[in-house]
Design an enzyme around this catalytic site. Structure first.
Site, PDB file in Angstrom:
ATOM      1  CE1 TYR A 239      -3.150   3.050   0.712  1.00  0.00           C
ATOM      2  CE2 TYR A 239      -2.144   3.184   2.886  1.00  0.00           C
ATOM      3  CZ  TYR A 239      -2.969   3.710   1.908  1.00  0.00           C
ATOM      4  OH  TYR A 239      -3.600   4.908   2.123  1.00  0.00           O
ATOM      5  CE  LYS A 243      -2.554   6.700  -1.727  1.00  0.00           C
ATOM      6  NZ  LYS A 243      -3.674   7.246  -2.525  1.00  0.00           N
TER       7      LYS A 243
END
Length: 789
Positions: A239, A243
């Site tokens: 994640y 990002k």
């Protein structure tokens, strides 16, 4: 000057929202509709096959939520009519060109009308499939930017990222520092990251399909592959890595677009709007709370002293809307951290206490109608101690079950498989959340700029020098400068670190082994350059780089000695955690420390933390806008020295008069501590009293078929820890230096002559009565604020 209005800015605006079914996006949409009903249009981009499907999703998954209760009550029977005029569902997907919008007329309308884009589309699973996470979190931003460039009236592209794109950094993490993504940019600038990662993903998927892997196996493997690729680039999970890469692509491709990046920390339930406590699904900390209240979670990998940064979702939305209004039509890129750790920190132990008190007062009721009683959770502040606990309490019993199952012809196979699966899930969960439960960073912003050129390392950058140690003498770093001036220190040390890490990974070393080896390597490199430990060596090198690179910057270096509890402000005795001498005091008062490597005649230089702060503030005022570099020692050894034997006497008298009470309610009687003033005599003592008995235990254990193995391993481990602790603290307990503080004394004098309020910034060590301070202030503060926990 006439003040502007945020609500006025939103009036008659057309907004496109991606990731519209997400927690943050829904609160954003509700807020806009509630506070500015005169917004022109909100397009909600939803994954759907057509407009009808998108509209159904909008009504079922967004507008039908309790979140919209206040808005629904406000409009009553006109709610549906109001919404139909203001909100339009758009079938699309950020993973596709043109955001997946297939209707040409609708695309043209959106490009002609959209003034604000809120890109909140993301998959927030820490271990999402790598192919999916890349498509949404990283490459999806390219499609959003491409669409934004077609919007003729665009005033703002606001991208929602996460504060944890910083990885596992420590200390104060600034908002607008490019260093957050520097490392990854340097790695990816030399090749086409998008092309390369698409190739490795395609290759992995092809391999899986070629061997006939099921959809479940493909998902599991691609999740593991995501973690692997993230760690390859230096990020803890899929994640935050994807990002972070999304931010990299946004920076590279934005051109002249007006862009804001919002980096929230852990987003929690609403604080006030539209009503307190609304939440959708389990957020980061909520699964822990749920497991705890149901009695299923009794231990946790978490450092109780870690500041857990969280922020209510409505505050994040307010920051988004404010950032839109303030930064509209600006071609620069602005980054905002939205969190609490800098200005209103809360530690994990406080959160646990609040949760414990809530469920003690109002227990959870299980499915059988019984009240679930909760206790205090056991916290492990290192992965090593947590693994040891899991090994003893769960993994060894699992091995026992495996043996019994095999002996009984697989009779317990289902139980074994289920137990094993649950244990793997727990360990995976722990690995994913470890970076956040042990996080040592604090998210700051530009409000920290006013003090960024006041550098306070440590007085002990001097190494193990003896005699009077001047403040501004270049001799403090002369030796290391002479060694490093002939080569690029930064480049060389990065090479040796990378080489060491590569060697460790090549032989399959565990994270625990890597950590242990790199700690030892730090000591080795420090001693190679003549410093006693990693801390003072790296701080000394920090000074070297500061001197070399400052040019005409106004710079002050504050070198405090051992910083102790507050002397007076805001009140006497406040302290956070164990400082250098406090672990010794704690061990002594509990009867666990009866001997010590320390020269009784050594002057132990310590200074209360509020005096250090006063010196920092005074130095800022006196030296502002001066291009020279000024160094101040802030300590007590030169003007108000105290020796180790005096400190010991004061500690002894305190705990004789007011003994420590152990966990069984017994008073702990203390005696005088035996001090060894040389390492040789201390080693001889340890050899006779501990190491020879350990060898005896080793022999008995071997003779008895490893019957005493646990006792031997535990005893050996504790002895190694003690010796490591002693080696680290030896330079300070046998220190023969005195820190000259002439500059500091002059600073106090100049401040007193130049500023009418200098008296409230006192840092004169002469005013300290050591007997009173140690016995009645410092130890009381230690007992109240640290040892009680």
């Amino acid at each position: 000057m006439e003040l502007k209005s945020i609500l006025a800015y939103l009036q008659n605006k057309t907004i496109l929202v991606t990731g519209a079914t997400g927690f943050l996006a829904m609160v954003f949409v509700e807020k806009i509709l509630r506070v500015q009903p005169d917004v022109k249009k909100i397009y909600l981009l939803l994954r759907a096959s057509n407009t009808n499907s998108a509209t159904n999703r909008m009504h079922n998954e967004i507008l039908g939520k309790e979140l919209f209760r206040v808005l629904r009550d406000k409009h009553g029977a006109d709610f549906d009519s109001f919404v139909s005029h203001k909100v339009a569902a758009v079938a699309g997907d950020v993973t596709s060109e043109n955001l997946g919008v297939k209707d040409f007329k609708l695309t043209e309308e959106m490009c002609n009308e959209t003034e604000i884009i809120l890109n909140s589309a993301a998959t927030t699973n820490f271990d999402e499939r790598y192919d999916i996470a890349l498509d949404v979190n990283t490459f999806g931003i390219l499609h959003v930017v491409s669409f934004a460039k077609k919007c003729l009236k665009l005033e703002m592209l606001l991208h929602v990222s996460t504060a944890y794109v910083c990885g596992e950094r420590v200390g104060l993490i600034p908002e607008d520092s490019p260093s957050l993504t520097d490392d990854i940019v340097k790695k990816t600038i030399k090749f086409d990251f998008k092309a390369q990662e698409k190739i490795v993903v395609e290759k992995k998927l092809t391999e899986l399909k070629a061997r006939g892997a099921s959809e479940e196996d493909i998902t599991s493997t691609m999740k593991d592959f995501g973690i692997e690729r993230a760690k390859h680039y230096g990020w803890p999970n899929t994640y935050v890595f994807t990002k972070a890469m999304g931010e990299v692509f946004l920076r590279r491709s934005k051109d002249e677009l007006p862009v804001v990046i919002i980096r929230p920390t852990v987003v929690t339930s609403t604080y006030k709007e539209p009503f307190p406590g609304w939440i959708q699904g389990f957020r980061t900390i909520d699964s822990v709370i749920a497991g705890y209240c149901k009695g299923k979670l009794t231990c946790l990998l978490a450092d109780p002293s870690t500041v857990f940064d969280m922020i209510p979702v409505d505050m994040v939305v307010n920051s988004i809307i404010s950032a839109m209004a303030v930064n509209a039509n600006q071609s620069s890129i602005v980054i905002y951290h939205v969190g609490s750790s800098f200005r209103n920190p809360i530690k994990i132990n406080s959160i646990h206490d609040f949760v414990f008190r809530h469920f003690t007062k109002d227990p959870w009721v299980d499915k059988d109608g019984n009240l679930v009683k909760v206790g205090k959770c056991t916290m492990f502040s290192t992965m090593a101690t947590f693994r040891m606990y899991m090994q003893i309490c769960f993994m060894i019993p699992l091995e026992g079950l495996k043996f019994v199952n095999k002996a009984c012809g697989q009779y317990f196979q289902d139980a074994y498989v289920n137990y094993s699966r649950k244990l793997k899930l727990v360990m995976r969960f722990v690995e994913l959340y470890k970076p956040y439960m042990l996080f040592k960073g604090m998210y700051g912003g530009k409000q920290g700029d006013v003090v960024e050129n006041t550098w306070h390392p440590h007085a002990y950058v001097c190494g193990e020098r003896v005699g009077l140690i001047p403040e501004d003498s270049p001799s403090l770093t002369d030796d290391i400068v002479k060694k490093t001036i002939k080569f690029d220190f930064k480049a060389q040390e990065k090479i040796v670190v990378e080489k060491k890490l590569t060697e460790l990974k090549a032989r399959g070393a565990s994270e625990e082994d890597i950590t242990s080896t790199m700690k030892d390597f730090g000591i080795e490199r420090a001693k190679h350059y003549g410093w006693p430990n990693t801390y003072v060596f790296t701080k000394a090198m920090g000074e070297v780089f500061l001197r070399r690179s400052k040019d005409e910057l106004p710079v002050v270096i504050i070198r405090p000695t051992v910083v102790t509890s507050t002397y007076k402000e805001p009140f006497p005795g406040w302290i956070q955690g164990f400082r250098t001498i406090d672990s010794v005091i704690a061990g002594y008062c509990k009867g666990k420390l009866t001997c010590l490597l320390a020269d009784p005649s050594t002057v132990f230089d310590m200074i209360p933390v509020d005096m250090v702060v006063n010196s920092i503030i005074s130095a800022m005022a006196v030296n502002a806008n001066q291009s020279s570099i000024v160094i101040y020692h802030v300590g007590s050894s030169f003007r108000n020295p105290i020796k180790i034997n005096s400190i010991h006497d004061f500690v002894f008298r305190h705990f004789t008069k007011d003994p420590w009470v152990d966990k069984d309610g017994n008073l702990v009687k203390v005696g005088k501590c035996t001090m060894f003033s040389t390492m040789a005599t201390f080693r001889m003592y340890m050899q006779i009293c501990f190491m020879i008995p350990l060898e005896g235990l080793k022999f008995v254990n071997k003779a008895c078929g490893q019957y005493f193995q646990d006792a031997y391993v535990n005893y050996s481990r504790k002895l190694k820890l003690v010796m490591r602790f002693v080696e680290l603290y030896k330079p300070y307990m046998l220190f023969k230096g005195i820190f000259d503080d002439t500059n500091s004394e002059e600073l106090q004098k100049v401040a007193s002559e130049s500023y009418i309020d200098a008296n409230i910034f006192n840092f004169d060590p002469n005013c300290i009565d050591w007997e009173d301070y140690i016995m009645n202030t410092h130890i009381h503060g230690l007992r109240k604020h640290v040892m009680v926990k």
